[in-house]
Design an enzyme around this catalytic site. Structure first.
Site, short mmCIF file in Angstrom:
data_model
loop_
_atom_site.label_atom_id
_atom_site.label_comp_id
_atom_site.label_asym_id
_atom_site.label_seq_id
_atom_site.Cartn_x
_atom_site.Cartn_y
_atom_site.Cartn_z
N TYR A 140 0.79 -1.27 0.01
CA TYR A 140 0.05 -0.16 -0.05
C TYR A 140 0.85 1.23 0.02
O TYR A 140 0.61 2.23 -0.81
CB TYR A 140 -0.93 0.15 1.23
CG TYR A 140 -1.52 1.25 1.41
CD1 TYR A 140 -2.77 1.47 0.67
CD2 TYR A 140 -1.38 2.10 2.36
CE1 TYR A 140 -3.52 2.55 0.92
CE2 TYR A 140 -2.16 3.43 2.53
CZ TYR A 140 -3.21 3.52 1.90
OH TYR A 140 -4.07 4.82 2.09
N ARG A 207 0.21 8.02 17.18
CA ARG A 207 -0.19 8.21 16.08
C ARG A 207 -0.64 9.75 15.95
O ARG A 207 -1.29 10.13 16.95
CB ARG A 207 -1.38 7.42 15.42
CG ARG A 207 -0.94 5.98 15.25
CD ARG A 207 -0.44 5.51 14.11
NE ARG A 207 -0.04 4.32 13.83
CZ ARG A 207 1.12 3.69 14.35
NH1 ARG A 207 1.94 4.38 14.95
NH2 ARG A 207 1.04 2.56 13.99
N GLY A 267 5.39 -5.68 11.49
CA GLY A 267 5.80 -4.44 10.55
C GLY A 267 5.01 -3.16 11.16
O GLY A 267 4.89 -2.09 10.34
P1 NAD Z 1 -12.74 3.81 1.70
O1 NAD Z 1 -12.48 2.51 1.68
O2 NAD Z 1 -14.05 4.47 2.75
O3 NAD Z 1 -12.85 4.88 0.52
C1 NAD Z 1 -12.46 4.40 -0.91
C2 NAD Z 1 -13.45 4.33 -1.68
O4 NAD Z 1 -13.29 3.99 -2.96
C3 NAD Z 1 -14.77 3.53 -1.43
O5 NAD Z 1 -15.93 4.18 -1.61
C4 NAD Z 1 -14.61 2.41 -2.62
O6 NAD Z 1 -15.93 1.84 -2.92
C5 NAD Z 1 -14.19 3.10 -3.58
N1 NAD Z 1 -13.38 2.42 -4.49
C6 NAD Z 1 -12.28 1.15 -4.14
N2 NAD Z 1 -11.71 0.80 -5.15
C7 NAD Z 1 -12.54 1.27 -6.45
C8 NAD Z 1 -12.45 1.03 -7.70
N3 NAD Z 1 -11.56 0.28 -8.44
N4 NAD Z 1 -12.98 2.00 -8.61
C9 NAD Z 1 -14.07 2.86 -8.22
N5 NAD Z 1 -14.17 3.17 -6.76
C10 NAD Z 1 -13.15 2.22 -6.01
O7 NAD Z 1 -11.27 4.72 2.48
P2 NAD Z 1 -11.09 6.12 3.07
O8 NAD Z 1 -10.55 5.98 4.37
O9 NAD Z 1 -12.21 7.09 2.64
O10 NAD Z 1 -10.07 6.25 1.92
C11 NAD Z 1 -9.94 7.45 0.94
C12 NAD Z 1 -8.62 7.70 0.24
O11 NAD Z 1 -7.75 8.11 1.46
C13 NAD Z 1 -7.86 6.53 -0.09
O12 NAD Z 1 -7.17 6.92 -1.20
C14 NAD Z 1 -7.00 6.12 0.97
O13 NAD Z 1 -5.75 5.49 0.61
C15 NAD Z 1 -6.69 7.57 1.61
N6 NAD Z 1 -6.19 7.61 2.92
C16 NAD Z 1 -7.09 7.52 3.80
C17 NAD Z 1 -6.29 7.48 5.25
C18 NAD Z 1 -7.18 7.11 6.58
O14 NAD Z 1 -6.73 7.36 7.49
N7 NAD Z 1 -8.64 6.74 6.40
C19 NAD Z 1 -5.16 7.64 5.37
C20 NAD Z 1 -4.12 8.17 4.35
C21 NAD Z 1 -4.67 7.91 3.07
#
Ligand code: NAD
Length: 302
Positions: A140, A207, A267
């Site tokens: 990731y 964190r 990890g």
């Molecule tokens: P989440 O899983 O709630 O949101 C991700 C969304 O993307 C979901 O609605 C899912 O259905 C959609 N999705 C996944 N694969 C897809 C695809 N192939 N096509 C279309 N839609 C797709 O997660 P989140 O926590 O809201 O994360 C949002 C973003 O923030 C992500 O890019 C994540 O990597 C990043 N992020 C989150 C955190 C955290 O603490 N939550 C920290 C750092 C980065």
């Protein structure tokens, strides 16, 4: 921002849906989401959902047609899932993100991309500045680092307006539980059910938890800044240990749960705290929700 055609990829998910809420009243908002972890019920009726896969060129084409600004949140957001299925995770997080940048170039759209603290791996210097060496410790983290690099590259090479936001540990309403990034949800569920609160390892890991409303603000600022082609840490600059977090959640929820220690996660990163000077200076970003306030908003007392 107002009066723009906006695409939020992953807009039915945790962070994306809060962004949609903030944008939908004053902009024409489209969401591209395959609903793999997101939920239709997270979306206001004013947003248009295109249910499809980021990696499907036809779905992407429809979603990107005529947009001014893209907030790219769609991803496999789970470190654990990337460890179990690195190829599947790469497909969405790396190839999917590259495809989106490529399509954005045709539209000359601004792209604000969700990067992550995971790109730093186990940081050597706390607080972590954007100049910290990037040594991810999960697939990731590598995938997010690639997206972060593409953001800068598409600016430097093609002149696209891009901003990468390196989120630290985001929390707030609608967050799914279970995995580590959802530790707050897990502790809340355990505390409210009167179950043991399970701390992995000794709980001395620290964190930087940032409330989703502050993450939304960072995105809105990134949508209009002229400091593009840059990456910014999005955290609070404060941190809490996992053990203190468990105690705080138990106290706020009025729970009598025991706090127990279970095996440490392989990890696991020991310490993480953002230096947000750059986001403050360039974007005027200022987090406003304290951990106590943010948790207070999530607690349902028994
Ligand atoms: P989440 O899983 O709630 O949101 C991700 C969304 O993307 C979901 O609605 C899912 O259905 C959609 N999705 C996944 N694969 C897809 C695809 N192939 N096509 C279309 N839609 C797709 O997660 P989140 O926590 O809201 O994360 C949002 C973003 O923030 C992500 O890019 C994540 O990597 C990043 N992020 C989150 C955190 C955290 O603490 N939550 C920290 C750092 C980065």
């Amino acid at each position: 921002i107002a009066g723009k055609r906006v695409l939020v990829t992953g807009g039915a998910g945790f962070i994306g849906s809060h962004l949609v809420d903030a944008l939908a009243e004053t902009n024409d908002v489209r969401v591209l989401d395959d609903l793999s972890t997101g939920r239709r019920g997270n979306l206001p009726s004013t947003a248009t959902l295109i249910r499809g896969d980021l990696c499907d060129p036809r779905a992407l084409d429809e979603a990107m047609d005529g947009v001014d600004v893209v907030f790219h949140e769609a991803a496999n957001a789970s470190v654990t899932r990337s460890v179990d299925d690195p190829v599947g995770s790469h497909r969405v997080n790396t190839a999917g993100t590259l495809g989106l940048f490529e399509r954005a170039r045709e539209e000359d759209a601004r792209v604000v991309v969700a990067s992550s603290t995971a790109i730093y791996g186990d940081p050597t210097t706390i607080p972590v500045t954007e100049a910290e060496p990037t040594t991810p410790v999960s697939p990731y983290g590598v995938e997010k680092l690639t997206g972060d690099h593409y953001a800068r590259l598409y600016h430097d090479l093609y002149g696209l307006e891009t901003v990468a936001l390196r989120y630290f540990n985001v929390y707030g309403p609608r967050q799914a539980g279970g995995e580590y990034s959802g530790v707050i949800t897990t502790f809340l569920e355990q505390a409210c059910a009167g179950q043991d609160i399970t701390v992995e390892g000794d709980g001395s890991q620290v964190r930087d938890f940032v409330h989703v409303e502050d993450v939304v603000q960072a995105n809105l600022l990134a949508a209009t800044t002229d400091r593009v082609g840059e990456a910014y840490n999005v955290g609070t600059g404060r941190s809490v240990s996992i053990l203190d977090l468990a105690e705080l959640i138990r106290d706020l929820s009025g729970s009598r749960s025991d706090i127990v220690h279970v095996g440490a996660r392989a990890g696991d990163v020991q310490a993480s705290r953002a230096d947000i000077t750059k986001a403050r200076d360039h974007l005027s970003f200022e987090p406003t929700v304290s951990l106590r306030e943010g948790l207070g908003g999530l607690v349902r007392r028994p």
